[in-house]
Write a protein that holds these residues in place. Structure first.
Motif, PDB file in Angstrom:
ATOM      1  N   ALA A  46     -34.292   7.278 -62.775  1.00  0.00           N
ATOM      2  CA  ALA A  46     -35.557   7.898 -62.374  1.00  0.00           C
ATOM      3  C   ALA A  46     -36.468   8.105 -63.576  1.00  0.00           C
ATOM      4  CB  ALA A  46     -35.254   9.231 -61.682  1.00  0.00           C
ATOM      5  N   ARG A  47     -35.873   8.491 -64.699  1.00  0.00           N
ATOM      6  CA  ARG A  47     -36.706   8.833 -65.866  1.00  0.00           C
ATOM      7  C   ARG A  47     -37.133   7.603 -66.675  1.00  0.00           C
ATOM      8  NH1 ARG A  47     -33.618  13.394 -69.064  1.00  0.00           N
ATOM      9  NH2 ARG A  47     -35.318  13.087 -70.566  1.00  0.00           N
ATOM     10  N   HIS A  48     -36.259   6.615 -66.800  1.00  0.00           N
ATOM     11  CA  HIS A  48     -36.545   5.554 -67.777  1.00  0.00           C
ATOM     12  C   HIS A  48     -36.683   4.148 -67.212  1.00  0.00           C
ATOM     13  CE1 HIS A  48     -35.313   8.632 -70.599  1.00  0.00           C
ATOM     14  NE2 HIS A  48     -34.068   8.653 -70.100  1.00  0.00           N
ATOM     15  N   ALA A  49     -36.035   3.882 -66.027  1.00  0.00           N
ATOM     16  CA  ALA A  49     -35.830   2.478 -65.669  1.00  0.00           C
ATOM     17  C   ALA A  49     -37.022   1.787 -65.011  1.00  0.00           C
ATOM     18  CB  ALA A  49     -34.604   2.336 -64.766  1.00  0.00           C
ATOM     19  N   GLN A  87     -24.651  11.104 -61.055  1.00  0.00           N
ATOM     20  CA  GLN A  87     -25.848  11.953 -61.119  1.00  0.00           C
ATOM     21  C   GLN A  87     -26.685  11.632 -62.360  1.00  0.00           C
ATOM     22  OE1 GLN A  87     -24.435  16.043 -60.903  1.00  0.00           O
ATOM     23  NE2 GLN A  87     -25.751  16.359 -59.107  1.00  0.00           N
ATOM     24  N   GLU A  88     -25.999  11.597 -63.507  1.00  0.00           N
ATOM     25  CA  GLU A  88     -26.702  11.374 -64.782  1.00  0.00           C
ATOM     26  C   GLU A  88     -27.324   9.982 -64.815  1.00  0.00           C
ATOM     27  OE1 GLU A  88     -27.585  13.222 -67.282  1.00  0.00           O
ATOM     28  OE2 GLU A  88     -28.312  11.563 -68.506  1.00  0.00           O
ATOM     29  N   SER A  89     -26.599   8.971 -64.278  1.00  0.00           N
ATOM     30  CA  SER A  89     -27.166   7.619 -64.312  1.00  0.00           C
ATOM     31  C   SER A  89     -28.379   7.528 -63.392  1.00  0.00           C
ATOM     32  CB  SER A  89     -26.113   6.568 -63.968  1.00  0.00           C
ATOM     33  OG  SER A  89     -25.614   6.797 -62.687  1.00  0.00           O
TER      34      SER A  89
HETATM   35 MG   LIG Z   1     -30.347  10.959 -69.556  1.00  0.00          MG
END
Ligand SMILES: [Mg+2]
Ligand SMILES: Nc1ncnc2c1ncn2[C@@H]1O[C@H](COP(=O)(O)OP(=O)(O)OP(=O)(O)O)[C@@H](O)[C@H]1O
Length: 546
Positions: A460-463, A453-455
């Motif tokens: 979604a946020r950074h990659a 989930q965290e990955s």
């Molecule tokens: Mg994070």
């Protein structure tokens, strides 16, 4: 040996007795002459007015040996045949002895010619009967040469001793009075020879040493043991003192009786000074070493105390870290449990309630007349609200804890999560699962699911990725879960310095299960997370993966 019989008037009457006596003693004299180590030459003066007419009538073997001539070389020759000899004082002295009838000592003559070996001869002449003269001689050449070289070497030695400047070399008589004095002594002690010769050598000692009888002790020791060595202060003529090394040697003659002493003194002031300053430097060094050792010991003690404190502090820190981790782990599982139960409550209780409200609203709608339009409108909007609520409740429940994780297992939950992610973000997301069915306990399933989930959140946020691939594998004694994206990647070191908690939380989850999380990321080529969790055979999981 040729004999010459006299025929004077005094011989008459006793001739036969004399002849008889001569006949017995003559061989004896001949024996004596032959054996004498002294050279004997018998000369006969043929013409009393001419010294050249002295004729050699006989020579004993020593005479030939000492001159290096043969008997034949000499016998029968007159002095006229020895022109060189005629120039010496020998011929005249022979004549003198002949005339005076007295022996004459010629002393030493240096002589040599073609027959007679070069040398120094000690010569005496003595008158014999009638015109006969005897010459007795010794060859003293070697003796004189030896004496000369002895003298020369003595002289050289004396000069050597005299001119040595570095050492005072002096002779003392048996009582200790100065007998000889060299240049070195003058230089060292300041006295000239004439000032000190005859004085007692205690003049060179400080009064306190003289009072202690030291000079006498030194002489006694040298006399007893052959020599005596001493180092100490000595006094110059001007009263100044210097540090000296002194060796006194007893001088004894062949019979062993004490003749005096040789005394060699060397100025050691410089060396003594050096030794003294060396000793001082050594003392200073030792003091410094001692001081430094004390300081070092103190520092060492302080360091040990500090290290012990640090070790204690580290142990405490480690213990608190362990406690914190245990606490965090506990919190996580409590949180997970709570989420699970809240999700269930929302799903079951609130979901049921909403369904019941929805059924009631349908009943109201059926029971209402067509004229009750306002009521019907209200019921419709309420029904829509309830439908919306049901969707929201399901979403909240699923976000809190997806039911599939507990009901269908990790594999289904991962697939569900991937699907949901793809729908929500439009980023293609695939999960590869092991062929064979696997069972995994809730703790490990939850950890893997939450890390996934965290990955996905991070992707979604950074990659800015377009694709995510996850893969779950089982090895003999471990589970490997890998999530790879094709996004922007990031600098790991820079990320560590940020105060974000996502990656930290993932690491912590892995750690709590004795596992590890490895992050590889290169800016521009994407990020790969690899999670490894050991699977001890004794605690094999009970839950089915599928
Ligand atoms: Mg994070
Ligand atoms: N898949 C990824 N692609 C690119 N950068 C990433 C990726 N995952 C993490 N990062 C970088 O690593 C940083 C740390 O991630 P982390 O999850 O620890 O923190 P965060 O996502 O910024 O905040 P949060 O604490 O809410 O998770 C991120 O800020 C981001 O710059």
């Amino acid at each position: 040996m040729t004999t010459h019989r006299t025929s004077g008037p005094q011989a008459h009457g006793t001739k036969s007795a004399l002849t008889q006596q001569l006949e017995t003693t003559l061989p004896l004299y001949q024996e004596i002459l032959r054996g004498l180590p002294v050279g004997i030459v018998v000369l006969h003066l043929e013409n009393p007015r001419d010294v050249k007419s002295f004729r050699i009538t006989d020579v004993n073997p020593a005479g030939a040996l000492l001159t290096g001539a043969t008997l034949e070389d000499l016998r029968g020759r007159t002095l006229a045949e020895f022109p060189k000899l005629l120039k010496t004082r020998l011929p005249l002295r022979c004549l003198d002895a002949f005339q005076s009838r007295e022996p004459r000592n010629l002393g030493e003559i240096s002589y040599g010619d073609e027959r007679i070996r070069e040398g120094i001869y000690a010569v005496q002449v003595f008158p014999l009967l009638d015109n006969f003269i005897g010459v007795a001689f010794e060859n003293v050449t070697e003796r004189r040469q030896a004496e000369q070289s002895l003298h020369q070497s003595e002289e050289r030695f004396r000069l050597l001793v005299q001119s040595v400047q570095e050492y005072a070399i002096i002779n003392l008589d048996p009582a200790g009075n100065v007998v000889s004095w060299n240049k070195g002594a003058e230089r060292l002690k300041g006295y000239r020879a004439e000032e000190i010769i005859g004085k007692h050598f205690s003049a060179f000692y400080p009064p306190e040493d003289v009072a202690d009888g030291k000079p006498q002790q030194i002489l006694e020791e040298a006399a007893q043991r052959g020599h005596s060595e001493d180092e100490g202060l000595r006094v110059r003529k001007d009263g100044s003192r210097f540090w000296a090394n002194v060796v006194v040697t007893a001088l004894r003659n062949d019979k062993g009786s004490l003749q005096g002493f040789a005394k060699i003194t060397r100025d050691m002031t410089e060396r003594h000074g050096k030794e003294e300053s060396l000793a001082k430097a050594k003392d200073l060094l030792e003091l410094r070493v001692e001081q430094r050792t004390t300081v070092l010991a103190r520092v060492n003690h302080e360091l040990r105390t500090e290290i012990a404190e640090r070790v204690r502090a580290e142990e405490q820190l480690r213990a608190s870290l362990d406690q914190l981790r245990a606490l965090a782990g506990r919190l996580q599982s409590v949180r997970e449990e709570e989420r699970k139960s809240i999700a269930r409550e929302i799903h079951d209780e609130l979901g049921q309630a909403c369904t019941a409200i929805k059924m009631d609203l349908a009943l109201i709608s059926r029971k209402a007349t067509k004229r009750q339009t306002r009521l019907l409108t209200k019921v419709d909007s309420a029904t829509q609200l309830v439908d919306g609520m049901i969707v929201t409740l399901r979403r909240i429940a699923s976000e809190l804890r997806p039911r599939t994780l507990d009901d269908l297992g990790l594999a289904a939950a991962l697939e569900g999560q991937a699907q949901e992610f793809e729908t929500r973000t439009g980023i293609r997301c695939r999960v590869a699962l092991p062929e064979e069915s696997l069972v995994l306990d809730s703790e490990r399933s939850t950890a893997i699911f939450r890390i996934f989930q965290e990955s996905l959140t991070n992707v979604a946020r950074h990659a800015r990725a377009t694709r995510v691939e996850a893969r779950l594998e089982r090895e003999v004694n471990q589970i490997i879960f890998r999530v790879r994206d094709n996004g922007a990647g990031f600098d790991l070191e820079a990320a560590k310095s940020r105060r974000s908690l996502g990656l930290v939380g993932m690491h912590e989850r892995a750690f709590l299960l004795n596992g590890e999380l490895n992050v590889e990321s290169v800016p521009g080529t994407g990020t790969t997370l690899t999670l490894r969790i050991p699977l001890p055979p004794s605690t094999l999981p009970k839950q089915d993966l599928r």
